[in-house]
Write a protein that holds these residues in place. Structure first.
Motif, PDB file in Angstrom:
ATOM      1  N   LYS A 145       0.826  -1.205   0.000  1.00  0.00           N
ATOM      2  CA  LYS A 145       0.000   0.000   0.000  1.00  0.00           C
ATOM      3  C   LYS A 145       0.862   1.258   0.000  1.00  0.00           C
ATOM      4  O   LYS A 145       0.580   2.223  -0.719  1.00  0.00           O
ATOM      5  CB  LYS A 145      -0.939   0.003   1.213  1.00  0.00           C
ATOM      6  CG  LYS A 145      -1.922   1.152   1.211  1.00  0.00           C
ATOM      7  CD  LYS A 145      -2.910   1.040   2.356  1.00  0.00           C
ATOM      8  CE  LYS A 145      -3.926   2.178   2.302  1.00  0.00           C
ATOM      9  NZ  LYS A 145      -4.917   2.073   3.395  1.00  0.00           N
TER      10      LYS A 145
ATOM     11  N   VAL B 282     -14.673  -3.936  -0.425  1.00  0.00           N
ATOM     12  CA  VAL B 282     -13.474  -4.711  -0.104  1.00  0.00           C
ATOM     13  C   VAL B 282     -13.751  -6.166  -0.470  1.00  0.00           C
ATOM     14  O   VAL B 282     -14.736  -6.741  -0.005  1.00  0.00           O
ATOM     15  CB  VAL B 282     -13.115  -4.602   1.388  1.00  0.00           C
ATOM     16  CG1 VAL B 282     -11.896  -5.463   1.704  1.00  0.00           C
ATOM     17  CG2 VAL B 282     -12.862  -3.153   1.767  1.00  0.00           C
TER      18      VAL B 282
ATOM     19  N   GLN C  68     -13.587 -10.236  -0.575  1.00  0.00           N
ATOM     20  CA  GLN C  68     -13.383 -11.245   0.458  1.00  0.00           C
ATOM     21  C   GLN C  68     -11.967 -11.793   0.284  1.00  0.00           C
ATOM     22  O   GLN C  68     -11.702 -12.597  -0.614  1.00  0.00           O
ATOM     23  CB  GLN C  68     -14.422 -12.351   0.326  1.00  0.00           C
ATOM     24  CG  GLN C  68     -15.853 -11.850   0.509  1.00  0.00           C
ATOM     25  CD  GLN C  68     -16.875 -12.958   0.360  1.00  0.00           C
ATOM     26  OE1 GLN C  68     -16.515 -14.121   0.189  1.00  0.00           O
ATOM     27  NE2 GLN C  68     -18.142 -12.612   0.431  1.00  0.00           N
ATOM     28  N   ALA C  69     -11.063 -11.336   1.142  1.00  0.00           N
ATOM     29  CA  ALA C  69      -9.640 -11.645   0.992  1.00  0.00           C
ATOM     30  C   ALA C  69      -9.391 -13.148   1.071  1.00  0.00           C
ATOM     31  O   ALA C  69      -9.988 -13.860   1.869  1.00  0.00           O
ATOM     32  CB  ALA C  69      -8.840 -10.930   2.074  1.00  0.00           C
TER      33      ALA C  69
ATOM     34  N   CYS D 133      -4.517  -8.606  -1.346  1.00  0.00           N
ATOM     35  CA  CYS D 133      -5.727  -8.553  -2.162  1.00  0.00           C
ATOM     36  C   CYS D 133      -6.490  -7.247  -2.001  1.00  0.00           C
ATOM     37  O   CYS D 133      -6.844  -6.615  -2.993  1.00  0.00           O
ATOM     38  CB  CYS D 133      -6.619  -9.744  -1.843  1.00  0.00           C
ATOM     39  SG  CYS D 133      -8.134  -9.835  -2.826  1.00  0.00           S
ATOM     40  N   PRO D 134      -6.781  -6.763  -0.775  1.00  0.00           N
ATOM     41  CA  PRO D 134      -7.536  -5.500  -0.651  1.00  0.00           C
ATOM     42  C   PRO D 134      -6.807  -4.312  -1.242  1.00  0.00           C
ATOM     43  O   PRO D 134      -7.405  -3.471  -1.920  1.00  0.00           O
ATOM     44  CB  PRO D 134      -7.707  -5.356   0.872  1.00  0.00           C
ATOM     45  CG  PRO D 134      -7.557  -6.731   1.417  1.00  0.00           C
ATOM     46  CD  PRO D 134      -6.553  -7.397   0.531  1.00  0.00           C
ATOM     47  N   GLU D 135      -5.481  -4.203  -1.016  1.00  0.00           N
ATOM     48  CA  GLU D 135      -4.725  -3.073  -1.530  1.00  0.00           C
ATOM     49  C   GLU D 135      -4.687  -3.071  -3.056  1.00  0.00           C
ATOM     50  O   GLU D 135      -4.843  -2.023  -3.690  1.00  0.00           O
ATOM     51  CB  GLU D 135      -3.296  -3.093  -0.982  1.00  0.00           C
ATOM     52  CG  GLU D 135      -3.184  -2.770   0.498  1.00  0.00           C
ATOM     53  CD  GLU D 135      -3.542  -3.940   1.390  1.00  0.00           C
ATOM     54  OE1 GLU D 135      -3.755  -5.055   0.840  1.00  0.00           O
ATOM     55  OE2 GLU D 135      -3.594  -3.769   2.622  1.00  0.00           O
TER      56      GLU D 135
ATOM     57  N   GLU E 206      -8.109  -2.061  -4.346  1.00  0.00           N
ATOM     58  CA  GLU E 206      -8.322  -0.618  -4.192  1.00  0.00           C
ATOM     59  C   GLU E 206      -7.636   0.158  -5.312  1.00  0.00           C
ATOM     60  O   GLU E 206      -8.198   1.115  -5.852  1.00  0.00           O
ATOM     61  CB  GLU E 206      -7.797  -0.156  -2.825  1.00  0.00           C
ATOM     62  CG  GLU E 206      -8.652  -0.584  -1.649  1.00  0.00           C
ATOM     63  CD  GLU E 206      -8.064  -0.145  -0.324  1.00  0.00           C
ATOM     64  OE1 GLU E 206      -7.072   0.603  -0.349  1.00  0.00           O
ATOM     65  OE2 GLU E 206      -8.591  -0.553   0.732  1.00  0.00           O
TER      66      GLU E 206
ATOM     67  N   GLU F 179     -13.470 -11.964  -7.841  1.00  0.00           N
ATOM     68  CA  GLU F 179     -13.621 -11.434  -6.496  1.00  0.00           C
ATOM     69  C   GLU F 179     -15.097 -11.214  -6.190  1.00  0.00           C
ATOM     70  O   GLU F 179     -15.859 -10.759  -7.047  1.00  0.00           O
ATOM     71  CB  GLU F 179     -12.872 -10.101  -6.348  1.00  0.00           C
ATOM     72  CG  GLU F 179     -11.416 -10.132  -6.765  1.00  0.00           C
ATOM     73  CD  GLU F 179     -10.533 -10.891  -5.793  1.00  0.00           C
ATOM     74  OE1 GLU F 179     -11.058 -11.300  -4.733  1.00  0.00           O
ATOM     75  OE2 GLU F 179      -9.342 -11.068  -6.076  1.00  0.00           O
TER      76      GLU F 179
ATOM     77  N   ILE G 184     -17.749  -9.107  -3.991  1.00  0.00           N
ATOM     78  CA  ILE G 184     -17.829  -7.851  -3.251  1.00  0.00           C
ATOM     79  C   ILE G 184     -19.287  -7.538  -2.937  1.00  0.00           C
ATOM     80  O   ILE G 184     -20.209  -8.110  -3.529  1.00  0.00           O
ATOM     81  CB  ILE G 184     -17.214  -6.675  -4.049  1.00  0.00           C
ATOM     82  CG1 ILE G 184     -17.915  -6.524  -5.400  1.00  0.00           C
ATOM     83  CG2 ILE G 184     -15.720  -6.859  -4.222  1.00  0.00           C
ATOM     84  CD1 ILE G 184     -17.437  -5.313  -6.185  1.00  0.00           C
TER      85      ILE G 184
END
Length: 370
Positions: A138, A239, A241-242, A249-251, A254, A311, A313
């Motif tokens: 990040k 976000v 589901q990691a 994954c989230p970064e 984003e 993914e 979401i």
């Protein structure tokens, strides 16, 4: 997924990208300059607003020069930001009109007026950037991003525009003549079709998900006539589901949203086809297919559908919610007689050429006789 199927989907995706580039190149040559109209879902009355907005072209299927789903991030001239804020009020919709006639190609690419390799007028990275530990992805993405470029340092040419706000009853409130620059192209999709393109709507509703550091938005992806445009502000940035094997994954997702991600809504009961109004009018009108404020959606990584990672979401829009819906103007003036490559006349009716292959049979019989 089978590696053979993945390869097949990859080639299909590459083909669709090349097709779109060819349509855009054709439009760059043959489109007629217009006073382009754009709509922004952003709320600009917040004190911390920095002058950056997202804006989408108001599309028209009947006008080939406006037959695009074009979406970008624009930055206003810093000296006019306060003027624009003073004219804004509550949740009014921002509209933008270019004061000079131009093509969509000129707006989304800058034509030949880009000022590349220019010397920055101000320090590009704030001093706080120097204190980044650079130990996680990040921080690295934030350090090398171009989201904090100053207006003067954006290479794209200035566009003279008129900004105003529109009330629910269509009244104009507050006009400001200013200039803006294109900071990033999010979507530049030509909506023209030919006989070789897909013969039907997608199986589910497709929306374009994009975001900045604080807010996420949805823009419906028009497919063909008839269809609609829609802008929605989400309650929070989605976000995924990691997964255990993907720590970043989230970064990464984003960052992908800052460039735009196509999401699919299989939960929508109408599928990918538009819901048409039952009122008897000469103009085909589409209705809003979203009856809920909570949807489970599917998105793919930057490799594209069926070739990247899927993914899951959640999309919520209870607070600000739906900002704009265009189901009438986008379809107005469309006549099948203007598109003989898609439709043919049979008596008083115009029929989709895909529904039969009589033209092909005639051509085949003529070639056999020769």
């Amino acid at each position: 997924m089978s590696p053979w199927l993945r390869a097949q989907k990859t080639f299909k995706r590459v083909g669709s990208i090349i097709r779109n580039e060819m349509y855009n190149a054709y439009g760059a040559i043959h489109d007629e300059p217009q006073n382009l109209k754009l709509v922004s879902p952003n709320l600009t009355n917040a004190p911390e607003w920095s002058g950056s907005i997202f804006a989408e072209l108001e599309t028209s299927f009947s006008n080939p020069s406006l037959c695009y789903h074009a979406l970008g991030r624009f930055v206003f001239d810093s000296k006019d930001i306060k003027k624009i804020q003073e004219k804004s009020s509550c949740k009014l919709l921002m509209r933008i009109v270019t004061r000079e006639k131009m093509t969509v190609y000129d707006l989304m690419t800058g034509g030949d007026k880009e000022n590349i390799n220019q010397i920055p007028t101000q320090e590009r990275k704030p001093s706080s950037r120097k204190n980044f530990a650079m130990e996680n992805i990040k921080d690295k993405i934030e350090f090398y991003s171009d989201y904090d470029l100053h207006y003067q340092d954006i290479a794209m040419p200035e566009v003279s525009v008129t900004v105003f706000y529109e009330t629910k009853d269509g009244k104009i409130q507050g006009e400001v003549d200013t200039k803006m620059k294109l900071g990033r192209v999010l979507r530049y999709q030509h909506l023209g079709r030919d006989f070789v393109d897909e013969d039907d709507y997608p199986p589910s509703q497709e929306y374009f998900l994009y975001a900045d550091d604080k807010t996420a938005y949805l823009s419906h992806c028009p497919n063909r006539w008839p269809d609609f445009q829609q802008q929605i502000q989400l309650d929070h940035i989605p976000v995924p589901q990691a997964k255990a094997e993907l720590k970043n994954c989230p970064e990464l997702f984003e960052e992908a949203m800052k460039r735009g991600v196509v999401v699919y809504l299989p939960q929508c009961e109408t599928g990918g086809r538009p819901v048409l109004s039952r009122s008897k009018t000469k103009t085909t009108v589409c209705r809003d297919p979203l009856e809920c404020h909570f949807y489970n959606a599917l998105a793919w990584s930057d490799q594209g559908a069926f070739t990247g990672d899927m993914e899951q979401i959640t999309l919520k829009f209870y607070d600000v919610g739906k900002r704009w819906f265009n189901g009438k103007k986008i379809n107005a003036g469309y006549c099948k007689v203007d598109f003989p490559h898609l439709y043919k006349q049979e008596g008083d009716m115009w029929k989709d050429r895909r529904e039969d292959d009589s033209d092909y049979e005639v051509d085949s019989s003529n070639s056999d006789s020769d």
